[in-house]
Design an enzyme around this catalytic site. Structure first.
Site, PDB file in Angstrom:
ATOM      1  N   GLU A  59      47.378  88.877 -32.082  1.00 13.42           N
ATOM      2  CA  GLU A  59      46.438  88.647 -30.988  1.00 13.42           C
ATOM      3  C   GLU A  59      44.997  88.938 -31.433  1.00 13.42           C
ATOM      4  OE1 GLU A  59      46.091  90.339 -26.370  1.00 13.42           O
ATOM      5  OE2 GLU A  59      47.384  91.327 -27.853  1.00 13.42           O
ATOM      6  N   LYS A 128      46.043  83.842 -22.336  1.00 12.49           N
ATOM      7  CA  LYS A 128      46.977  84.911 -21.984  1.00 12.49           C
ATOM      8  C   LYS A 128      47.165  84.947 -20.466  1.00 12.49           C
ATOM      9  CE  LYS A 128      47.754  89.836 -23.070  1.00 12.49           C
ATOM     10  NZ  LYS A 128      47.188  90.970 -23.846  1.00 12.49           N
ATOM     11  N   CYS A 184      51.150  88.911 -26.261  1.00 13.71           N
ATOM     12  CA  CYS A 184      51.402  90.341 -26.063  1.00 13.71           C
ATOM     13  C   CYS A 184      52.033  90.668 -24.713  1.00 13.71           C
ATOM     14  CB  CYS A 184      50.107  91.126 -26.280  1.00 13.71           C
ATOM     15  SG  CYS A 184      50.414  92.887 -26.642  1.00 13.71           S
ATOM     16  N   SER A 667      95.395  65.577 -27.782  1.00 10.79           N
ATOM     17  CA  SER A 667      96.401  65.819 -28.815  1.00 10.79           C
ATOM     18  C   SER A 667      96.529  64.664 -29.792  1.00 10.79           C
ATOM     19  CB  SER A 667      97.768  66.081 -28.163  1.00 10.79           C
ATOM     20  OG  SER A 667      97.751  67.303 -27.447  1.00 10.79           O
TER      21      SER A 667
END
Length: 691
Positions: A59, A128, A184, A667
């Site tokens: 940051e 941010k 952060c 199967s």
């Protein structure tokens, strides 16, 4: 879009859906933008040499974080913008996309930002969302939050670039390489921004951080990274500020960590005085596969969420062999954390004990009937049954164990079976199945009954079927039920006799346990003294015995019939099973992973305390040969046996093969899709042409 390179690029990590992610802790000086700019560029070049695709910085690394009111100085803000232009210009010929932290002003507000740079271009800016303003943090003094910043642009350099919290970035030429940036405090939030970004398609979540260090905070960061990568089904790359930041009141440790789906891929050295570059190759394909397999992920995206702008760019990744930086477990089913070793083994063993205990009580008690061959599977099932008796306060003579020698039963395994039954104190007996087998083979007019040495499937299955037939009738006679001993590896390969054979029982103890884990759990019972020394000695001897069905007689000079010589090493088959069943990976990628796991004895992760004598290596030709066998058996002609398998507990998060649980398949399916993908993807000449 270039979905994938040609088969000749088999050894290139991008060919198999990986991207190399890095976290960087460059040198910084508080407020010295030129020094910090050059440090960012230096680390970008170092990452380029390491073939990194995405590099995450701390940051505010361009200005440095702990400069307080200096963030508000116009000279500082202008220097930061000039530095970003310089970093972008220097990145023109560099591979990594860069996530750089910087303070940027817009419309009278200052934002704490992540700036995304690639190949000479600033792709976008993410502000941010959550600004800490408690304890030692005062970010609201300088910055505005970006939670409402969407759909905007910002002028950087000579042009406008996307600006907002609604950005994710996608490489047009590397499928799955989609990343998001948060900063952060954002991942300390109750609902981090990266959660919504993951639902919008971001596979890599990055965090640029300047979290200071106090006692215990490193563990907290690991917890948040691990939980977010697991919950968001993504990779999470975290890069924290390090030494060089101002220590006026705080200290910084430079922690870097990279997680994938809750697994730690790499972490940096903390408190290093040298720049740290932490690297890991992230499996983008595995992330997308896990999301497809987990309906809750899709359901979580149904509620109204933020609409994200996708910023596309040309990444131009390399297409050559640059190795693989990634922890790969050779034994993915085996516990690998020393700190949790006892807990993991305890849980695995006691899941089996609990499953059998509950079934025994539900049937009204009586006797447990088990065939004891002296091999690993029956040994493990028997010690689980012994623990059930101990838990319920019942004598171990509640268990009726039978050794049933056939035409190829070895003296060693038969002796071990008797030693084990006596050491555990169960009721033991012996039934020689050879007379009944001769009668049945004679009734069928099989060539063996006329003296011919014909040891075909019929010859083998007559013996396997008789053993199970005796056990069922003995259970009828003694008011008991038959404990199945077959394991997950055998079910995957169809290496069992269907119906009245070792495929069938009243309750199966081992269907969730592969061969490699059974060996390790038996070792664990010895190491932790789950039983007495006499029992431990027998268990040790059984571990040292070669795995064999003991159905075909051998001459005096010939080696004992070996299962692994016939169908391949179980350690490889268990590796194949885990990655194909759990994540649905294509065979070529499984071969690529197996090569990196097994080609070098000294590299990669061995299980804790794994004996040196048991360590083996395999080259690509070995891996391809046995993987083709696995694909033919697993997808081709073995499913009908699994569709009718008895009850038994799931043990490993790697999955189980019960048709009532993790694996459901027809199967009468075909293996051709998988075998063809493997052959066309391998380097030419790796596998022989089919006969």
């Amino acid at each position: 879009m270039n979905d994938r390179p040609e088969a000749g690029d088999f050894h290139a990590l991008h060919r198999h859906g990986f991207a190399r992610i890095g976290t960087s802790t460059p040198r910084v000086r508080p407020g010295d933008v030129t020094f910090n700019r050059d440090a960012v560029v230096s680390e970008a070049r170092r990452a380029h040499e390491a073939h990194v695709d995405l590099l995450v910085y701390p940051e505010l690394c361009v200005s440095s974080y702990a400069i307080d009111d200096l963030h508000l100085q116009t000279a500082m803000q202008e220097a930061v913008r000039d530095a970003l232009d310089h970093i972008a210009a220097e990145s023109r010929d560099l591979t990594p996309a860069l996530l750089v932290g910087a303070p940027l002003a817009q419309a009278g507000r200052l934002y704490n930002c992540a700036v995304v740079i690639s190949r000479g271009e600033i792709l976008g800016v993410v502000p941010k969302s959550y600004l800490p303003n408690y304890r030692e943090y005062y970010e609201k003094r300088w910055f505005a939050h970006g939670r409402e910043v969407t759909g905007r642009t910002m002028r950087l350099g000579e042009g406008e670039v996307p600006f907002g919290v609604d950005l994710i970035f996608e490489a047009r030429d590397l499928p799955g390489f989609v990343f998001h940036a948060e900063i952060c405090e954002d991942y300390w939030a109750t609902i981090p921004p990266s959660s919504e970004a993951a639902l919008a398609g971001a596979t890599i979540l990055a965090n640029l951080s300047a979290s200071n260090i106090v006692i215990g905070k490193s563990d907290e960061r690991h917890l948040l990274c691990r939980s977010q990568s697991a919950r968001a089904m993504a990779a999470y790359a975290y890069s924290a500020a390090g030494p060089g930041e101002s220590t006026t009141d705080l200290a910084w440790d430079g922690q870097g960590a990279i997680y994938e789906l809750g697994d730690l891929m790499a972490e940096s050295e903390r408190f290093s005085l040298e720049p740290e570059l932490c690297l890991a190759d992230i499996d983008l394909q595995r992330i997308e596969s896990e999301r497809m397999r987990t309906g809750t992920f899709a359901d979580s995206g149904e509620q109204p969420r933020r609409t994200y702008r996708r910023v596309g760019f040309e990444h131009r990744p390399h297409r050559r062999d640059v190795g693989l930086i990634r922890p790969i477990r050779r034994f993915p089913y085996v516990p690998n954390r020393r700190s949790h070793l006892d807990q993991d083994c305890y849980e695995a063993f006691n899941i089996q004990v609990e499953g059998l205990r509950r079934r025994f009580e539900a049937t009204g008690g009586g006797r447990m009937v088990i065939g004891v061959s002296g091999g690993l599977d029956s040994t493990h099932a028997l010690i689980v049954a012994a623990k059930v008796c101990d838990q319920l306060g019942l004598p171990r003579s509640t268990i009726m164990g039978y050794t049933m020698p056939g035409f190829a039963t070895g003296d060693e395994t038969k002796a071990n079976a008797w030693k084990l039954m006596r050491a555990l104190g169960i009721e033991g007996d012996e039934i020689d199945i050879r007379p009944a087998a001769r009668q049945m083979l004679g009734d069928m007019n099989h060539p063996f009954s006329g003296g011919e040495p014909v040891y075909d499937v019929t010859f083998e299955n007559v013996q396997a079927g008789l053993r199970t037939d005796y056990l069922f009738r003995l259970a009828n006679q003694h008011r008991g039920f038959v404990i199945g001993t077959g394991d997950l590896s055998e079910l995957a390969l169809g290496w069992c006799t269907y119906g009245v054979g070792d495929q069938m029982s009243h309750y199966a103890v081992n269907p969730g346990i592969p061969k490699t884990l059974i060996q390790y759990l038996v070792r664990w019972t010895i190491q932790t003294d789950q039983f007495d020394p006499a029992t431990n000695a027998v268990l040790d001897a059984i571990l040292a015995t070669k795995i064999s069905p003991e159905l075909v007689p051998q001459g005096e000079e010939e080696e004992l019939q070996s299962t692994e010589d016939l169908i391949g090493p179980y350690e490889l088959h268990d590796f194949f099973l885990f990655h194909i069943m759990r994540y649905g990976l294509p065979p070529s990628k499984v071969a690529f992973l197996a090569l990196h796991a097994w080609r070098d004895l000294e590299a990669g992760l061995w299980p804790i305390d794994f004996p040196d004598a048991g360590k083996r290596r395999y080259d690509l030709a070995d891996i391809a040969r046995w993987l083709d066998v696995f694909l033919a058996r697993f997808f081709g002609f073995s499913q009908f046996k699994r569709s009718a398998m008895p009850n038994g507990p799931k043990v490993s998060p790697g999955g189980a093969l019960s048709p009532r649980g993790d694996w459901r398949a027809p199967s009468d399916g075909s293996a051709e899709v998988w075998r063809a993908e493997l052959r066309r993807s391998l380097p030419q000449g790796t596998m022989p042409e089919r006969g």
